[in-house]
Design a protein around this motif. Structure first.
Motif, PDB file in Angstrom:
ATOM      1  N   GLY A  19      -7.668   5.687   7.459  1.00 33.62           N
ATOM      2  CA  GLY A  19      -6.457   5.693   8.282  1.00 33.62           C
ATOM      3  C   GLY A  19      -5.442   4.809   7.426  1.00 33.62           C
ATOM      4  N   LYS A  20      -4.540   4.544   7.901  1.00 29.49           N
ATOM      5  CA  LYS A  20      -3.406   3.708   7.611  1.00 29.49           C
ATOM      6  C   LYS A  20      -3.945   2.262   7.695  1.00 29.49           C
ATOM      7  CE  LYS A  20       0.277   6.912   7.980  1.00 29.49           C
ATOM      8  NZ  LYS A  20       1.698   6.919   8.599  1.00 29.49           N
ATOM      9  N   LEU A  21      -3.604   1.191   6.996  1.00 26.61           N
ATOM     10  CA  LEU A  21      -3.947  -0.175   7.062  1.00 26.61           C
ATOM     11  C   LEU A  21      -2.484  -0.831   7.098  1.00 26.61           C
ATOM     12  CD1 LEU A  21      -5.629  -2.780   6.594  1.00 26.61           C
ATOM     13  CD2 LEU A  21      -4.912  -2.774   4.234  1.00 26.61           C
ATOM     14  N   PHE A  22      -2.378  -1.458   8.314  1.00 29.04           N
ATOM     15  CA  PHE A  22      -1.149  -2.420   8.494  1.00 29.04           C
ATOM     16  C   PHE A  22      -1.470  -3.752   7.928  1.00 29.04           C
ATOM     17  CE2 PHE A  22       1.339  -0.009  12.222  1.00 29.04           C
ATOM     18  CZ  PHE A  22       1.178   0.949  11.570  1.00 29.04           C
ATOM     19  N   HIS A  23      -1.123  -4.313   7.085  1.00 26.34           N
ATOM     20  CA  HIS A  23      -1.421  -5.570   6.328  1.00 26.34           C
ATOM     21  C   HIS A  23      -0.826  -6.689   7.064  1.00 26.34           C
ATOM     22  CE1 HIS A  23      -2.387  -7.838   2.458  1.00 26.34           C
ATOM     23  NE2 HIS A  23      -2.964  -8.431   3.484  1.00 26.34           N
ATOM     24  N   PHE A  24      -1.266  -7.217   7.871  1.00 24.03           N
ATOM     25  CA  PHE A  24      -0.582  -8.239   8.782  1.00 24.03           C
ATOM     26  C   PHE A  24      -0.388  -9.457   8.092  1.00 24.03           C
ATOM     27  CE2 PHE A  24      -0.514 -11.558  12.079  1.00 24.03           C
ATOM     28  CZ  PHE A  24       0.382 -10.860  13.144  1.00 24.03           C
ATOM     29  N   GLY A  25       0.711 -10.180   8.297  1.00 22.98           N
ATOM     30  CA  GLY A  25       1.033 -11.413   7.699  1.00 22.98           C
ATOM     31  C   GLY A  25       1.660 -11.300   6.446  1.00 22.98           C
ATOM     32  N   THR A  26       2.157  -9.877   5.980  1.00 22.48           N
ATOM     33  CA  THR A  26       2.648  -9.606   4.906  1.00 22.48           C
ATOM     34  C   THR A  26       4.145  -9.148   5.234  1.00 22.48           C
ATOM     35  OG1 THR A  26       2.287  -6.981   5.109  1.00 22.48           O
ATOM     36  CG2 THR A  26       0.870  -8.663   3.812  1.00 22.48           C
TER      37      THR A  26
END
Length: 153
Positions: free
Chosen positions: A124-131
């Motif tokens: 799926g999609k990666l939501f790269h937290f903290g970016t």
């Protein structure tokens, strides 16, 4: 929609606790190996409310997907207890402790790392937290709302 949420530095403040322990005990290179470390982590700003909001949405399945600490075998039980402490017993049924996140099937993975634990092959999609794209929970909820809207059309 199936959403997986990482724990360390997404739901709970792992890095601050590591830094704090290293300042107090510089001789211990692995503070995460200490009993009680994982259960004592503070929630990230907005994380608890965001998860509760997502759990109320009938179009969303929320899972917590976290890797264990190989330095602390207690991390398995402490992470489980943290989830129960913060979200209640029912949410423990949605806790997955796995070293390879790419093995799971789902729509969205919210994680502070883009690789290293299989994130790079998550289907799926990666939501790269903290970016810049996903700096905080408010932004993540906005992006998730857009995803939910586009999936319902």
């Amino acid at each position: 929609m199936k959403i997986y949420i990482d724990m360390d530095d997404v739901l709970c403040d792992y890095s601050s606790k590591i830094k704090e322990h290293k300042q107090k005990n510089p001789d211990n290179p692995f503070p995460q190996s200490l009993p009680g470390f994982f259960r004592s982590l503070a929630p990230m700003d907005g994380a608890l409310a965001a998860v509760e909001q997502l759990r109320k949405n009938t179009n969303v399945e929320v899972y917590i997907l976290t890797a264990p600490s190989t330095k602390n075998p207690l991390s398995y039980s402490e992470k489980r207890l943290w989830v129960e402490d913060k979200f209640g017993y029912e949410m423990t049924h949605n806790l997955i402790i796995c070293s390879h996140k790419g093995l799971l099937k789902g729509d969205i993975l919210i994680d502070d790392h883009a690789s290293g634990r299989g994130q790079e092959i998550f289907e799926g999609k990666l939501f790269h937290f903290g970016t810049i794209e996903c700096p905080d929970w408010e932004t993540v909820l906005g992006k998730l709302s857009s995803e939910l809207s586009s999936n319902s059309n």
